[in-house]
Design a protein around this motif. Structure first.
Motif, PDB file in Angstrom:
ATOM      1  N   UNK A   1       8.471 -48.227  -2.817  1.00  0.00           N
ATOM      2  CA  UNK A   1       7.574 -47.100  -2.953  1.00  0.00           C
ATOM      3  C   UNK A   1       8.162 -45.890  -3.919  1.00  0.00           C
ATOM      4  N   UNK A   2       7.378 -45.419  -4.734  1.00  0.00           N
ATOM      5  CA  UNK A   2       7.969 -44.268  -5.616  1.00  0.00           C
ATOM      6  C   UNK A   2       8.274 -43.063  -4.575  1.00  0.00           C
ATOM      7  N   UNK A   3       9.495 -42.268  -4.708  1.00  0.00           N
ATOM      8  CA  UNK A   3       9.720 -40.876  -4.006  1.00  0.00           C
ATOM      9  C   UNK A   3       8.508 -39.886  -4.327  1.00  0.00           C
ATOM     10  N   UNK A   4       7.507 -39.529  -3.643  1.00  0.00           N
ATOM     11  CA  UNK A   4       6.899 -38.452  -3.983  1.00  0.00           C
ATOM     12  C   UNK A   4       7.746 -37.081  -4.284  1.00  0.00           C
ATOM     13  N   UNK A   5       7.444 -36.476  -5.268  1.00  0.00           N
ATOM     14  CA  UNK A   5       7.717 -35.310  -5.905  1.00  0.00           C
ATOM     15  C   UNK A   5       7.324 -34.070  -5.109  1.00  0.00           C
ATOM     16  N   UNK A   6       8.011 -33.247  -4.716  1.00  0.00           N
ATOM     17  CA  UNK A   6       7.889 -31.819  -4.079  1.00  0.00           C
ATOM     18  C   UNK A   6       6.542 -31.182  -4.790  1.00  0.00           C
ATOM     19  N   UNK A   7       5.516 -30.562  -4.085  1.00  0.00           N
ATOM     20  CA  UNK A   7       4.542 -29.779  -4.945  1.00  0.00           C
ATOM     21  C   UNK A   7       5.174 -28.752  -5.529  1.00  0.00           C
ATOM     22  N   UNK A   8       4.298 -28.568  -6.860  1.00  0.00           N
ATOM     23  CA  UNK A   8       4.974 -27.415  -7.749  1.00  0.00           C
ATOM     24  C   UNK A   8       4.122 -26.147  -7.312  1.00  0.00           C
TER      25      UNK A   8
END
Length: 145
Positions: free
Chosen positions: A20-27
């Protein structure tokens, strides 16, 4: 965490493992939008409004705010205006004395003010970099409902 995709081996297809792709932190924009949605949801929900000797679970949405403020104005113009039973957010009807109506209106507007003040503080903290997660925003709004 890995998701397994199973193929059909009888057709010569084998299973593969796809990470699974690593979710990026919210901006910051994502966080500010989330904070605004939290405030909007609370300001369109309900709150327990203190009338001095008791509290009533009241809707605080724009329609309810307009109705209670309209009743305040009507009572100022004609103090003999009957106060109808007020339907609480719990589905029950509550009798209010004419003297309690302004307290209800001030309580509702105070709650709405706290919603905006919380969003403002959260937005400042997002800009400063001290709020970086949705959970921190949830925690900041948790005292409001």
């Amino acid at each position: 965490y890995q998701r397994r995709v199973h193929g059909l081996t009888r057709f010569g297809i084998t299973k593969q493992i796809i990470a699974d792709p690593t979710p990026s932190p919210p901006n910051k924009a994502d966080l500010k939008n989330y904070a605004a949605e939290k405030r909007r949801a609370l300001a369109n929900g309900s709150a327990s409004i203190n009338l001095g000797t008791r509290s009533i679970p009241m809707w605080v949405d724009p329609e309810s705010r307009g109705s209670i403020l309209g009743l305040v104005v009507a009572l100022q113009a004609a103090p003999e205006t009957p106060v109808p039973p007020w339907k609480g957010a719990d589905g029950l009807f509550y009798e209010m004395a004419a003297a309690e109506v302004p307290a209800a209106a001030f309580g509702i507007m105070g709650y709405i003010g706290m919603c905006f003040a919380t969003e403002s503080g959260v937005t400042d903290a997002i800009e400063a970099g001290s709020v970086t997660t949705y959970a921190q925003i949830d925690a900041a709004f948790s005292s409001l409902g």
